[in-house]
Write an enzyme that holds these catalytic residues in place. Structure first.
Site, PDB file in Angstrom:
ATOM      1  N   TRP A 118       0.817  -1.212   0.000  1.00 40.81           N
ATOM      2  CA  TRP A 118       0.000   0.000   0.000  1.00 40.81           C
ATOM      3  C   TRP A 118       0.852   1.264   0.000  1.00 40.81           C
ATOM      4  O   TRP A 118       0.560   2.219  -0.726  1.00 40.81           O
ATOM      5  CB  TRP A 118      -1.004   0.010   1.153  1.00 40.81           C
ATOM      6  CG  TRP A 118      -2.070  -1.016   0.961  1.00 40.81           C
ATOM      7  CD1 TRP A 118      -2.307  -2.103   1.743  1.00 40.81           C
ATOM      8  CD2 TRP A 118      -3.029  -1.100  -0.113  1.00 40.81           C
ATOM      9  NE1 TRP A 118      -3.345  -2.845   1.234  1.00 40.81           N
ATOM     10  CE2 TRP A 118      -3.802  -2.262   0.101  1.00 40.81           C
ATOM     11  CE3 TRP A 118      -3.296  -0.308  -1.235  1.00 40.81           C
ATOM     12  CZ2 TRP A 118      -4.839  -2.637  -0.763  1.00 40.81           C
ATOM     13  CZ3 TRP A 118      -4.319  -0.685  -2.094  1.00 40.81           C
ATOM     14  CH2 TRP A 118      -5.078  -1.834  -1.858  1.00 40.81           C
ATOM     15  N   ASP A 188      -1.652   6.660   6.245  1.00 42.87           N
ATOM     16  CA  ASP A 188      -2.724   5.780   5.809  1.00 42.87           C
ATOM     17  C   ASP A 188      -3.071   4.850   6.978  1.00 42.87           C
ATOM     18  O   ASP A 188      -2.281   3.977   7.325  1.00 42.87           O
ATOM     19  CB  ASP A 188      -2.241   4.989   4.587  1.00 42.87           C
ATOM     20  CG  ASP A 188      -3.292   4.044   4.025  1.00 42.87           C
ATOM     21  OD1 ASP A 188      -4.348   3.878   4.663  1.00 42.87           O
ATOM     22  OD2 ASP A 188      -3.047   3.466   2.939  1.00 42.87           O
ATOM     23  N   LYS A 212     -12.554  -1.373   6.251  1.00 42.48           N
ATOM     24  CA  LYS A 212     -11.788  -2.303   7.091  1.00 42.48           C
ATOM     25  C   LYS A 212     -12.288  -2.231   8.533  1.00 42.48           C
ATOM     26  O   LYS A 212     -12.779  -3.189   9.083  1.00 42.48           O
ATOM     27  CB  LYS A 212     -10.291  -1.992   7.062  1.00 42.48           C
ATOM     28  CG  LYS A 212      -9.653  -1.721   5.695  1.00 42.48           C
ATOM     29  CD  LYS A 212      -9.657  -2.857   4.750  1.00 42.48           C
ATOM     30  CE  LYS A 212      -9.150  -2.669   3.350  1.00 42.48           C
ATOM     31  NZ  LYS A 212      -7.960  -1.916   3.097  1.00 42.48           N
TER      32      LYS A 212
HETATM   33  C1  LIG Z   1      -7.425  -1.432   1.737  1.00 47.86           C
HETATM   34  C2  LIG Z   1      -6.313  -0.459   1.829  1.00 47.86           C
HETATM   35  C3  LIG Z   1      -6.121   0.544   0.869  1.00 47.86           C
HETATM   36  C4  LIG Z   1      -6.993   0.668  -0.369  1.00 47.86           C
HETATM   37  O1  LIG Z   1      -8.262   0.997  -0.030  1.00 47.86           O
HETATM   38  P1  LIG Z   1      -9.373   1.330  -1.137  1.00 47.86           P
HETATM   39  O2  LIG Z   1     -10.439   1.956  -0.291  1.00 47.86           O
HETATM   40  O3  LIG Z   1      -9.769   0.047  -1.772  1.00 47.86           O
HETATM   41  O4  LIG Z   1      -8.794   2.277  -2.105  1.00 47.86           O
HETATM   42  C5  LIG Z   1      -5.091   1.441   1.049  1.00 47.86           C
HETATM   43  N1  LIG Z   1      -4.287   1.362   2.112  1.00 47.86           N
HETATM   44  C6  LIG Z   1      -4.427   0.414   3.043  1.00 47.86           C
HETATM   45  C7  LIG Z   1      -3.491   0.385   4.213  1.00 47.86           C
HETATM   46  C8  LIG Z   1      -5.442  -0.526   2.944  1.00 47.86           C
HETATM   47  O5  LIG Z   1      -5.596  -1.474   3.884  1.00 47.86           O
END
Ligand SMILES: *Cc1c(COP(=O)(O)O)cnc(C)c1O
Length: 376
Positions: A118, A188, A212
């Site tokens: 990511w 993030d 999540k």
């Molecule tokens: C799932 C995830 C993403 C991507 O998320 P989307 O909403 O599908 O764009 C980005 N960073 C992390 C750490 C993730 O777990």
């Protein structure tokens, strides 16, 4: 062991469909109590005769729901007054572009710490807009994957911000603490937000896709310090512009109203559980139970150094990879769902977000132990 169909049928006879334990990395498990409340309110929200989904986002009723969700999140995370909370769309991935477009207008340089898939996607997108210094911080300690000490990072002296991903959802690799840097920290938190107490004042910007650990897919949270709202590049699309979204209460256009409402129900549920401190204690117990079992087993292994193990995403391998298919099939028969690792890395992964109860992790460990004994 009871098979899945018998299980559903048995509970159907009792007038109740039991829910399986869902270890999906995302979209992920939601608290049953939240889904029940949403179900109760689905057709006729608070006696209004329509679903919340069918209401104008600008109606008094909906705005109250949206504002309550924000107020509850501020309470849960103790968000200081000088931060805006934005309820956006496009997922965490759209933020990979929105962040450089919003923050590199005055100073075009940023540092990106890379620890997995990511954070790599984030810097690759940022490279389209700015002068990006990438710091590869993945390392190994005694053959296990880890994040290198901050002293080894080649940080710039004049970056507009430093970006990192708190928890690498796919690798199961998490920062042990918040990095100490001079430039504003941008992080993030898609798979770790609300899992443990966090000092928001250490950050310039925190973002997270909702699917999540917050609510359904379709909503993306951005928490941004006020002084970073005027650094945008002039060509930025207006929908991506944080200052415009902040000014319009995240309603420059129609927001993801149902996901916002449902996330609000999750925030209420979290407050009822005792807030982030209380859920963190349970999360620690869950992680201790699962990692503890994997560590004493010869049959399963986790590839991550102890200090950087993720609280939320637990990857593990089987001593004999040929048993993976059977493991997944039998797990499913035992109502333990979505344990396959990410398609890019294989193996297994159990995501044990806030909505996965301790009993679910206990059921997983019991199954893993039984499977190991029968297949050793
Ligand atoms: C799932 C995830 C993403 C991507 O998320 P989307 O909403 O599908 O764009 C980005 N960073 C992390 C750490 C993730 O777990």
């Amino acid at each position: 062991m009871i098979k899945c169909l018998d299980f559903i049928f048995f509970n159907f006879l009792k007038g109740k469909i039991m829910r399986a334990y869902n270890f999906c990395a995302g979209p992920a498990a939601l608290p049953t109590a939240v889904l029940e409340k949403a179900q109760q309110e689905l057709l006729n929200w608070q006696g209004k005769g329509v679903s919340i989904m069918e209401m104008s986002h600008r109606s008094k009723d909906y705005v109250a729901v949206a504002e309550k969700a924000e107020a509850d999140l501020r309470k849960l995370m103790n968000i200081p007054q000088n931060y805006k909370v934005l309820f956006l769309q496009g997922g965490a991935s759209l933020q990979f572009s929105a962040i450089p477009l919003n923050l590199l207008g005055k100073n075009n340089k940023a540092d990106y710490i890379s620890t997995g898939i990511w954070s790599e996607k984030a810097y690759k997108e940022a490279q389209r807009y700015g002068d990006i210094n990438v710091i590869q911080a993945g390392t190994t300690v005694n053959g296990k994957l880890a994040i290198s000490e901050q002293a080894h990072w080649n940080l710039s002296k004049d970056a507009a911000y430093v970006h990192y991903a708190d928890n690498e959802t796919i690798g199961g690799l998490q920062f042990a603490s918040v990095p100490e840097v001079d430039a504003p920290l941008v992080s993030d938190f898609s798979s770790s937000i609300l899992s443990a107490p966090l000092d928001v004042s250490k950050f310039g910007l925190i973002y997270a896709g909702a699917q999540k650990n917050i609510g359904p897919a379709g909503l993306t949270l951005v928490i941004i310090r006020d002084d970073l709202l005027d650094q945008a590049k002039p060509e930025i699309p207006s929908l991506l512009k944080y200052s415009a979204q902040a000014k319009d209460g995240s309603m420059v256009n129609t927001p993801s109203t149902y996901a916002w409402y449902l996330s609000g129900l999750v925030f209420e549920w979290l407050l009822e559980q005792g807030g982030v401190e209380a859920i963190h204690k349970i999360n620690l117990e869950k992680a201790k139970l699962l990692y503890g079992y994997i560590d004493v087993s010869d049959f399963y292994a986790n590839p991550i150094a102890e200090a950087n193990r993720s609280l939320m995403n637990v990857p593990f391998t089987l001593a004999n990879p040929e048993l993976e298919k059977l493991f997944l099939k039998e797990a499913e028969e035992n109502h333990l769902l979505n344990l396959a690792g990410h398609r890019s890395v294989g193996g297994m992964r159990a995501s044990i977000y806030n909505a996965v109860p301790l009993e679910g992790v206990q059921a997983l460990v019991d199954f893993m132990d039984d499977f190991a004994k029968r297949n050793a």
